[in-house]
Design an enzyme around this catalytic site. Structure first.
Site, PDB file in Angstrom:
ATOM      1  N   ARG A 129       1.007  -1.059   0.053  1.00 41.66           N
ATOM      2  CA  ARG A 129      -0.063   0.157   0.053  1.00 41.66           C
ATOM      3  C   ARG A 129       0.940   1.124   0.142  1.00 41.66           C
ATOM      4  NH1 ARG A 129      -4.476   0.290   4.615  1.00 41.66           N
ATOM      5  NH2 ARG A 129      -2.825   0.880   5.910  1.00 41.66           N
ATOM      6  N   LYS A 183      -2.957   6.444   1.231  1.00 45.95           N
ATOM      7  CA  LYS A 183      -2.617   6.908   2.778  1.00 45.95           C
ATOM      8  C   LYS A 183      -1.667   8.014   2.911  1.00 45.95           C
ATOM      9  CE  LYS A 183      -2.839   4.489   7.329  1.00 45.95           C
ATOM     10  NZ  LYS A 183      -4.211   4.527   7.419  1.00 45.95           N
ATOM     11  N   GLU A 198     -16.679   6.293   3.819  1.00 42.28           N
ATOM     12  CA  GLU A 198     -15.782   5.744   4.856  1.00 42.28           C
ATOM     13  C   GLU A 198     -15.805   6.856   6.080  1.00 42.28           C
ATOM     14  OE1 GLU A 198     -11.297   4.888   5.075  1.00 42.28           O
ATOM     15  OE2 GLU A 198     -11.385   6.102   3.039  1.00 42.28           O
TER      16      GLU A 198
HETATM   17  C1  LIG Z   1      -5.334   3.486   7.544  1.00 45.05           C
HETATM   18  C2  LIG Z   1      -6.685   3.808   7.254  1.00 45.05           C
HETATM   19  C3  LIG Z   1      -7.836   3.018   7.157  1.00 45.05           C
HETATM   20  C4  LIG Z   1      -7.761   1.650   7.883  1.00 45.05           C
HETATM   21  O1  LIG Z   1      -6.723   0.686   7.321  1.00 45.05           O
HETATM   22  P1  LIG Z   1      -5.901  -0.645   7.998  1.00 45.05           P
HETATM   23  O2  LIG Z   1      -5.045  -0.832   7.188  1.00 45.05           O
HETATM   24  O3  LIG Z   1      -7.059  -1.432   8.356  1.00 45.05           O
HETATM   25  O4  LIG Z   1      -5.475   0.183   9.052  1.00 45.05           O
HETATM   26  C5  LIG Z   1      -9.102   3.275   6.639  1.00 45.05           C
HETATM   27  N1  LIG Z   1      -9.287   4.134   6.177  1.00 45.05           N
HETATM   28  C6  LIG Z   1      -8.482   5.498   5.888  1.00 45.05           C
HETATM   29  C7  LIG Z   1      -8.713   6.591   5.733  1.00 45.05           C
HETATM   30  C8  LIG Z   1      -7.050   5.004   6.561  1.00 45.05           C
HETATM   31  O5  LIG Z   1      -6.117   5.931   6.531  1.00 45.05           O
END
Ligand SMILES: *Cc1c(COP(=O)(O)O)cnc(C)c1O
Length: 340
Positions: free
Chosen positions: A82, A184, A220
């Site tokens: 990622r 991210k 989300e």
């Molecule tokens: C990090 C993150 C998540 C959760 O991801 P995981 O890999 O399960 O920790 C979900 N949404 C956003 C916007 C994030 O930055």
């Protein structure tokens, strides 16, 4: 290994400096070997690209102690992959995922004294990140980068028991179609700060963001993906190109299918359907799943039948199974639990 004298059960979620961090530098088109250092400070020029144009991406994962005393981390290869995707989208050099996993394991190992004991509920949070470090004033990518991994011990997420969240449908948008919602990047968080402070002021725990173009579909929250359970026990998660692909959510979908024999579907979820779901939860590394008891959509209250006192029954099973896999009491799929 002598553990640090820390009151694990009462730790919160804030930065506590640990002894070692990993640092690698990118210069003249190549990454150096990288090394552990005790220096927690970063010294960069005032005009560094990260400071002016927010050229930075990050990851979040955790290390913890299993029931049989091993220190492990969960699916670090997916965090590495990622971060590669995130780096590409912001024109940053990729820090290769095998090197990423190596750096993460090395940093955890060096800070072993800070990995909380099994049963404490606490974990060692691991934060890999990458940023443009040389000075850039005309808008363009940096030429020099730093990759770092630090760790900080964090307390149990559900201190004093599980408390389902109350969230609101936000009037702010999180991510544009064809934008950066799927990576991210710090920039996605900078622009969510106003919305989360506003939600808190209004008495809500979190924002539910809708798709920015039609404002009809669930995306989300600022930092976690949604999982829903239908009244006939099917697990549903929203599908969208502007959602961050949560590793916890992807793992839970597989757990639903392969361990619990449930149907699990990734599809578009309309805000209008919220009232039809039996359970709702937020998934991410920190909590695994936080149950949502209520969503408020502009004065219209949607209360999930699971209520405001506990997780719904399917959410609970998903939670118990995934945390069992992580803690070594349930057999993990190949490659999920990686020993440090
Ligand atoms: C990090 C993150 C998540 C959760 O991801 P995981 O890999 O399960 O920790 C979900 N949404 C956003 C916007 C994030 O930055």
């Amino acid at each position: 290994m002598e553990k640090k004298n820390i009151d694990w059960a009462n730790l919160g979620f804030s930065y506590i400096q640990t002894d070692f961090r990993f640092v690698a530098n990118y210069k003249n088109g190549a990454w150096d070997e990288g090394a552990l250092t005790e220096d927690a400070n970063v010294v960069i020029n005032e005009c560094a690209c990260v400071l002016q144009y927010a050229q930075t991406v990050f990851e979040g994962m955790k290390a913890y102690t299993t029931a049989d005393g091993r220190i492990v981390t969960f699916r670090p290869d997916l965090n590495g992959e990622r971060m590669e995707q995130s780096a590409k989208r912001l024109e940053m050099p990729v820090f290769p995922k095998d090197k990423f996993v190596e750096a993460v394991l090395k940093t955890i190992r060096a800070n072993e004294a800070y990995v909380p004991p099994y049963g404490s509920g606490a974990t060692l949070y691991v934060r890999p990140f990458l940023f443009g470090s040389n000075s850039v004033i005309g808008v363009k990518p940096a030429e020099e980068y730093q990759f770092r991994v630090f760790t900080t011990p964090v307390g149990p997420y559900f201190k004093g028991g599980v408390k389902p969240l109350t969230i609101r449908v936000s009037d702010f948008d999180r991510a544009a179609p064809r934008g950066t919602g799927h990576i991210k990047a710090g920039l996605n968080y900078a622009m969510s700060l106003y919305a989360i402070m506003d939600a808190h002021k209004q008495g809500y725990d979190e924002n539910m963001y809708l798709d920015a173009s039609t404002r009809t579909k669930v995306e989300e929250t600022g930092g976690a993906n949604f999982l829903f359970v239908t009244k006939d026990g099917k697990v549903v998660t929203p599908k969208s190109d502007s959602i961050l692909p949560s590793i916890t959510r992807r793992s839970l979908m597989q757990v639903a299918r392969e361990y619990l024999g449930l149907e699990a579907e990734e599809r578009e979820v309309y805000a209008d359907e919220l009232k039809d779901f039996a359970e709702c939860g937020l998934c991410g590394t920190a909590a695994v799943i936080s149950p949502v008891g209520k969503v408020v959509n502009h004065g219209n209250e949607i209360c999930f039948p699971s209520g405001m006192n506990q997780m719904g029954p399917v959410t609970q099973k998903l939670y118990d199974t995934l945390t069992g896999i992580q803690m070594g009491t349930i057999k993990a799929p190949e490659g999920w639990v990686v020993e440090v």
